[in-house]
Design a protein around this motif. Structure first.
Motif, PDB file in Angstrom:
ATOM      1  N   TRP A 223     -11.923  11.775 -57.256  1.00  0.00           N
ATOM      2  CA  TRP A 223     -12.947  10.821 -57.031  1.00  0.00           C
ATOM      3  C   TRP A 223     -12.029   9.629 -57.409  1.00  0.00           C
ATOM      4  CZ3 TRP A 223     -17.083  11.697 -54.583  1.00  0.00           C
ATOM      5  CH2 TRP A 223     -17.591  13.099 -54.593  1.00  0.00           C
ATOM      6  N   GLN A 224     -11.304   9.562 -58.562  1.00  0.00           N
ATOM      7  CA  GLN A 224     -10.858   8.528 -58.730  1.00  0.00           C
ATOM      8  C   GLN A 224      -9.666   7.862 -57.771  1.00  0.00           C
ATOM      9  OE1 GLN A 224      -9.600  10.091 -62.612  1.00  0.00           O
ATOM     10  NE2 GLN A 224     -10.778   8.610 -63.684  1.00  0.00           N
TER      11      GLN A 224
ATOM     12  N   ASP B 112     -11.492   6.656 -54.904  1.00  0.00           N
ATOM     13  CA  ASP B 112     -12.185   5.022 -55.197  1.00  0.00           C
ATOM     14  C   ASP B 112     -10.733   3.945 -55.319  1.00  0.00           C
ATOM     15  OD1 ASP B 112     -14.545   5.775 -55.879  1.00  0.00           O
ATOM     16  OD2 ASP B 112     -13.888   6.119 -58.224  1.00  0.00           O
ATOM     17  N   ARG B 113      -9.613   4.394 -55.290  1.00  0.00           N
ATOM     18  CA  ARG B 113      -8.626   3.457 -55.286  1.00  0.00           C
ATOM     19  C   ARG B 113      -8.236   3.483 -53.808  1.00  0.00           C
ATOM     20  NH1 ARG B 113      -3.495   4.805 -59.498  1.00  0.00           N
ATOM     21  NH2 ARG B 113      -4.680   4.457 -61.428  1.00  0.00           N
TER      22      ARG B 113
ATOM     23  N   GLU C 224     -10.487   3.405 -51.348  1.00  0.00           N
ATOM     24  CA  GLU C 224     -11.291   2.777 -50.689  1.00  0.00           C
ATOM     25  C   GLU C 224     -11.115   1.217 -51.310  1.00  0.00           C
ATOM     26  OE1 GLU C 224     -15.078   4.230 -52.305  1.00  0.00           O
ATOM     27  OE2 GLU C 224     -15.137   5.687 -50.739  1.00  0.00           O
ATOM     28  N   ALA C 225     -10.662   0.977 -52.288  1.00  0.00           N
ATOM     29  CA  ALA C 225     -10.291  -0.295 -52.625  1.00  0.00           C
ATOM     30  C   ALA C 225      -9.199  -0.903 -52.176  1.00  0.00           C
ATOM     31  CB  ALA C 225      -9.787  -0.397 -54.268  1.00  0.00           C
TER      32      ALA C 225
ATOM     33  N   ALA D 194     -11.436   0.079 -47.106  1.00  0.00           N
ATOM     34  CA  ALA D 194     -12.778   0.822 -47.092  1.00  0.00           C
ATOM     35  C   ALA D 194     -12.946   1.230 -45.984  1.00  0.00           C
ATOM     36  CB  ALA D 194     -13.754  -0.593 -47.320  1.00  0.00           C
TER      37      ALA D 194
ATOM     38  N   ASP E 287     -12.693  10.843 -48.209  1.00  0.00           N
ATOM     39  CA  ASP E 287     -13.592  11.108 -49.047  1.00  0.00           C
ATOM     40  C   ASP E 287     -13.155  12.236 -49.963  1.00  0.00           C
ATOM     41  OD1 ASP E 287     -13.981  13.279 -47.511  1.00  0.00           O
ATOM     42  OD2 ASP E 287     -15.929  12.779 -47.028  1.00  0.00           O
ATOM     43  N   GLN E 288     -13.679  12.795 -51.093  1.00  0.00           N
ATOM     44  CA  GLN E 288     -13.311  13.706 -51.828  1.00  0.00           C
ATOM     45  C   GLN E 288     -13.227  14.953 -51.312  1.00  0.00           C
ATOM     46  OE1 GLN E 288     -15.206  16.443 -53.261  1.00  0.00           O
ATOM     47  NE2 GLN E 288     -13.434  17.178 -54.356  1.00  0.00           N
TER      48      GLN E 288
END
Length: 75
Positions: free
Chosen positions: A23-24, A27-28, A30-31, A34, A39-40
């Motif tokens: 998940w982390q 997130d990176r 997507e930053a 985007a 996804d996971q």
């Protein structure tokens, strides 16, 4: 070992070495972009050798993990 398995092993190894959950890492990613669409679930499939990522995806993963793309594809 084929390249898909090498990438799978290395992404997981570098992610764990960085102390990141899937998940982390997502997130990176997507930053960074985007619209990348990782996804996971995709990351899980990639780390299990069931997805074949594009070069663009590999580049973003290497950036998010702070390693060179060569390290992701090196046996």
């Amino acid at each position: 070992m084929d390249i898909q398995q090498i990438v799978a092993r290395n992404v997981r190894r570098y992610r764990l070495a960085a102390g990141l959950s899937q998940w982390q890492l997502v997130d990176r990613l997507e930053a960074l972009d985007a619209d990348l669409g990782v996804d996971q679930a995709y990351l899980s499939h990639l780390e299990n050798g069931r997805k074949n990522p594009t070069l663009t995806t590999l580049w973003y993963i290497s950036e998010a993990l702070g390693v060179k793309i060569e390290q992701i594809v090196k046996e």
